[in-house]
Design a protein around this motif. Sequence first.
Motif, mmCIF file in Angstrom:
data_model
loop_
_atom_site.group_PDB
_atom_site.id
_atom_site.type_symbol
_atom_site.label_atom_id
_atom_site.label_comp_id
_atom_site.label_asym_id
_atom_site.label_seq_id
_atom_site.Cartn_x
_atom_site.Cartn_y
_atom_site.Cartn_z
ATOM 1 N N ARG A 53 -5.392 12.815 -8.653
ATOM 2 C CA ARG A 53 -6.398 11.802 -8.299
ATOM 3 C C ARG A 53 -6.266 11.403 -6.837
ATOM 4 N N PHE A 90 -7.989 -0.464 -1.387
ATOM 5 C CA PHE A 90 -6.826 -0.959 -2.123
ATOM 6 C C PHE A 90 -6.720 -2.478 -1.995
ATOM 7 N N HIS A 111 0.104 10.511 -10.294
ATOM 8 C CA HIS A 111 -1.302 10.908 -10.389
ATOM 9 C C HIS A 111 -1.677 11.848 -9.239
ATOM 10 N N ALA A 141 -6.165 8.888 -3.789
ATOM 11 C CA ALA A 141 -5.744 7.500 -3.596
ATOM 12 C C ALA A 141 -6.841 6.726 -2.868
ATOM 13 N N MET A 149 0.963 6.950 -6.612
ATOM 14 C CA MET A 149 -0.126 7.907 -6.834
ATOM 15 C C MET A 149 0.367 9.341 -6.669
ATOM 16 N N TYR A 168 2.003 1.912 -3.434
ATOM 17 C CA TYR A 168 0.868 2.447 -4.183
ATOM 18 C C TYR A 168 0.697 3.938 -3.907
ATOM 19 N N LEU A 169 0.771 4.333 -2.628
ATOM 20 C CA LEU A 169 0.637 5.749 -2.271
ATOM 21 C C LEU A 169 1.748 6.584 -2.900
ATOM 22 N N TYR A 207 0.839 -1.196 0.000
ATOM 23 C CA TYR A 207 0.000 0.000 0.000
ATOM 24 C C TYR A 207 0.876 1.247 0.000
#
Length: 60
Positions: free
Chosen positions: A34, A42, A31, A36, A27, A23-24, A20
């Motif tokens: 956007r 997730f 991105h 998260a 992002m 992923y953060l 995770y």
Amino acid sequence: MTLFATLAQTARLMVGLPSYDAYLAHMAAHHPDRAAMTRTAFFRDRQEARYGGKNGGRCC
């Protein structure tokens, strides 16, 4: 990173759970406009992508 954190991360990767935190970071870097997903969203998204679910997947 502590020994426990390293072992926990290794165990997650061994069973196919992506990070995770990674992923953060992705992002934020790629991105920023956007929002998260939450940790729970997730996990569910990755679980559905791997094992199927409402977005398709296995037949049985």
